[in-house]
Structure formats: C-alpha cells, structure tokens
Design a protein around this motif. Structure first.
Motif, mmCIF file in Angstrom:
data_model
loop_
_atom_site.group_PDB
_atom_site.id
_atom_site.type_symbol
_atom_site.label_atom_id
_atom_site.label_comp_id
_atom_site.label_asym_id
_atom_site.label_seq_id
_atom_site.Cartn_x
_atom_site.Cartn_y
_atom_site.Cartn_z
ATOM 1 N N ARG A 119 0.833 -1.208 0.000
ATOM 2 C CA ARG A 119 0.000 0.000 0.000
ATOM 3 C C ARG A 119 0.868 1.258 0.000
ATOM 4 O O ARG A 119 0.583 2.220 -0.723
ATOM 5 N N LEU A 120 1.910 1.243 0.808
ATOM 6 C CA LEU A 120 2.813 2.396 0.850
ATOM 7 C C LEU A 120 3.457 2.620 -0.505
ATOM 8 O O LEU A 120 3.518 3.754 -1.000
ATOM 9 N N HIS A 121 3.924 1.552 -1.135
ATOM 10 C CA HIS A 121 4.634 1.675 -2.404
ATOM 11 C C HIS A 121 3.722 2.032 -3.572
ATOM 12 O O HIS A 121 4.214 2.365 -4.655
ATOM 13 N N GLU A 122 2.414 1.975 -3.365
ATOM 14 C CA GLU A 122 1.473 2.345 -4.414
ATOM 15 C C GLU A 122 0.996 3.787 -4.291
ATOM 16 O O GLU A 122 0.197 4.248 -5.103
ATOM 17 N N LEU A 123 1.499 4.527 -3.297
ATOM 18 C CA LEU A 123 1.126 5.928 -3.160
ATOM 19 C C LEU A 123 1.646 6.747 -4.345
ATOM 20 O O LEU A 123 2.714 6.453 -4.896
ATOM 21 N N PRO A 124 0.930 7.803 -4.712
ATOM 22 C CA PRO A 124 1.456 8.709 -5.744
ATOM 23 C C PRO A 124 2.684 9.444 -5.235
ATOM 24 O O PRO A 124 2.809 9.723 -4.039
ATOM 25 N N LEU A 125 3.590 9.764 -6.138
ATOM 26 C CA LEU A 125 4.843 10.417 -5.762
ATOM 27 C C LEU A 125 4.691 11.930 -5.588
ATOM 28 O O LEU A 125 5.523 12.560 -4.929
ATOM 29 N N THR A 126 3.651 12.492 -6.158
ATOM 30 C CA THR A 126 3.464 13.941 -6.143
ATOM 31 C C THR A 126 3.426 14.478 -4.716
ATOM 32 O O THR A 126 2.678 13.978 -3.871
ATOM 33 N N GLY A 127 4.245 15.485 -4.471
ATOM 34 C CA GLY A 127 4.250 16.132 -3.167
ATOM 35 C C GLY A 127 5.220 15.553 -2.171
ATOM 36 O O GLY A 127 5.400 16.118 -1.082
ATOM 37 N N CYS A 128 5.865 14.440 -2.501
ATOM 38 C CA CYS A 128 6.847 13.874 -1.565
ATOM 39 C C CYS A 128 8.048 14.812 -1.473
ATOM 40 O O CYS A 128 8.632 15.189 -2.494
ATOM 41 N N PRO A 129 8.444 15.190 -0.271
ATOM 42 C CA PRO A 129 9.492 16.209 -0.120
ATOM 43 C C PRO A 129 10.910 15.717 -0.370
ATOM 44 O O PRO A 129 11.828 16.533 -0.469
ATOM 45 N N TYR A 130 11.107 14.391 -0.493
ATOM 46 C CA TYR A 130 12.476 13.887 -0.597
ATOM 47 C C TYR A 130 12.618 12.873 -1.739
ATOM 48 O O TYR A 130 12.428 11.679 -1.547
ATOM 49 N N PRO A 131 12.962 13.356 -2.937
ATOM 50 C CA PRO A 131 13.250 12.450 -4.048
ATOM 51 C C PRO A 131 14.696 11.956 -3.975
ATOM 52 O O PRO A 131 15.489 12.426 -3.150
ATOM 53 N N GLY A 132 15.011 10.997 -4.828
ATOM 54 C CA GLY A 132 16.406 10.571 -4.965
ATOM 55 C C GLY A 132 16.990 9.907 -3.747
ATOM 56 O O GLY A 132 18.163 10.110 -3.422
ATOM 57 N N ARG A 133 16.208 9.057 -3.044
ATOM 58 C CA ARG A 133 16.718 8.460 -1.816
ATOM 59 C C ARG A 133 17.844 7.464 -2.057
ATOM 60 O O ARG A 133 18.743 7.322 -1.217
ATOM 61 N N SER A 134 17.825 6.753 -3.191
ATOM 62 C CA SER A 134 18.877 5.754 -3.415
ATOM 63 C C SER A 134 20.254 6.408 -3.489
ATOM 64 O O SER A 134 21.231 5.877 -2.956
ATOM 65 N N ALA A 135 20.338 7.556 -4.148
ATOM 66 C CA ALA A 135 21.617 8.262 -4.229
ATOM 67 C C ALA A 135 22.056 8.718 -2.844
ATOM 68 O O ALA A 135 23.246 8.667 -2.503
#
Length: 243
Positions: A119-135
């Motif tokens: 369920r968490l992984h199916e959330l939309p990405l829009t508005g998430c304050p922290y992209p690029g976590r793998s880097a």
C-alpha cells in the motif's frame, strides 16, 4: 511499544509545548539512543519526540506527507530551538508489529506486513518532499567508509519510483488487529527503490521472529514478482557498511 511511567519536568520544554501536557501522566517510550520519545496519556493522547537540533525535520515533513494519505499520525507541532528539535504528533490507535497481540500469530503478521508495504509503495509520488533516496543512501555508505567500487553491483541499478519508508521494521508499523493504522518514524523515507524497504522487511522478520520461515509469506503478500533479490542484496551491502 514499551511505556514506562516517569516523572518529567515539563518546564524544560518550549513554552508552546507545555500546554499540551495538561498534568497528564507521561511515559518514556524511547526506542533509540538518538531520540527521546514521550507518550502523553492525556485527552487526546500524544507522542513527543525530542532529538538534537536539525534531526527531526525530515520526519516531520514525511509524516505530514503520509498523513495526507491517511498513513501516518497527524502532526500537532514541530519546533526547533537552539539545541533540540521537538515533534509532537497525535497517538495512533493500535499497537506496533512487535506487540504480543500481533507477534503471537507470525503468519498473519508477515502477511499483513507485506500488504501494508505494498500500500505504501502504491502511493502517488506527487508532493513527496524527498526524491532521490537511493543516491542519498549510497552517499551515506560512501561517507561511512565503503569504497565506491564495492557498490557497483553488476546485476542491479537502483530505481527510485515508489514512496519508501526507509526503516520498514515491525516496531514502525501501527496496526489494530493487523489492520494498518499508520507508519511512524518515517524520517528516512522519500522517493526510492522498493527493494530497500523489502530488505528491511526481511531483516526485521528474521530479527523479531528469530527465523526466516515467514519471509515467503511476506513477499507473497507484497507481490513476489516485483521483488528483485539483486536489489535486496545491493541494499544489504550498503546497510552493512552504514550500521
């Protein structure tokens, strides 16, 4: 979730937080050496996390993002003074994944744990304050001393395309009879690679249940076809170096 009744001098808190105590019983509910967590057994019940200045902003922002999707507690107040950060949240009804009401049925627990992560992984990405976590995770490993050459996994390149929790462990999932009520301690989250959370899910099941026999139940409930074990191995290397 451990709760120990304590005597706490609320005068040491910022004035704007003191009114929320209302002479309520206060319990120490800390689970980390890096932060102190207080449970305020009032009306309403609240949690107050206290940590070094600059360490709780990410958790504050990720909690607000997840709360907007009804997957995290409501943030009451976030304050940063000269020395500390303070994050006050509403208490979520339920108990964490290591509570006896959940852990006594490990098969049902592992299945619920997989479904909630999906369920968490199916959330939309829009508005998430922290992209690029793998880097960021990779850089943390390099900063801790791992040679960059060891991170060149020939069979895997991380893909940041889901909202990850970042510390997907049983104590950080609040449930009521295995139904999700909210994620807590999401300060390591952001837009990242699903296999990072999968790694931590497998790790916590082994650690908290003292066996790997429930791994397949967890991954089947999540969706085994979407799990890449090369990715899980990649992130296990990074964690080994940063822990």
């Amino acid at each position: 979730m451990r709760k120990t009744l304590i005597t706490y001098d609320t005068s040491q808190l910022p004035i704007s937080l003191q009114s929320y105590m209302n002479d309520a019983p206060i319990y120490d509910s800390s689970s980390s050496e890096n932060a102190r967590t207080l449970f305020i057994d009032g009306a309403p019940s609240l949690f107050l996390k206290i940590s070094a200045k600059g360490t709780l902003e990410r958790e504050y922002r990720m909690t607000e993002f997840l709360h907007a999707h009804q997957m995290a507690p409501r943030v009451i107040k976030y304050i940063s003074d000269d020395t500390h950060d303070y994050l006050l949240t509403a208490a979520v009804q339920g108990a964490d994944g290591v509570d006896r009401h959940h852990i006594n049925d490990p098969e049902q627990l592992a299945a619920a744990f997989g479904r909630h992560l999906r369920r968490l992984h199916e959330l939309p990405l829009t508005g998430c304050p922290y992209p690029g976590r793998s880097a960021e995770i990779r850089q943390e490993a390099i900063d801790s001393g791992i040679p960059a050459s060891l991170l060149e996994e020939p069979n895997y390149v991380p893909i940041d395309n889901v909202i990850i929790h970042g510390d997907y462990c049983l104590p950080n999932v609040i449930m009521e009879n295995y139904h999700l009520r909210g994620f807590i301690d999401s300060g390591y989250g952001g837009i990242g690679d699903r296999n990072y959370d999968i790694y931590w899910g497998l790790w916590t099941l082994k650690y908290n249940l003292d066996t790997e026999q429930y791994h397949d139940i967890f991954m089947e409930a999540y969706g085994k076809d979407d799990v890449n074990m090369d990715g899980v191995h990649y992130f296990s290397q990074l964690v080994d170096w940063t822990e």
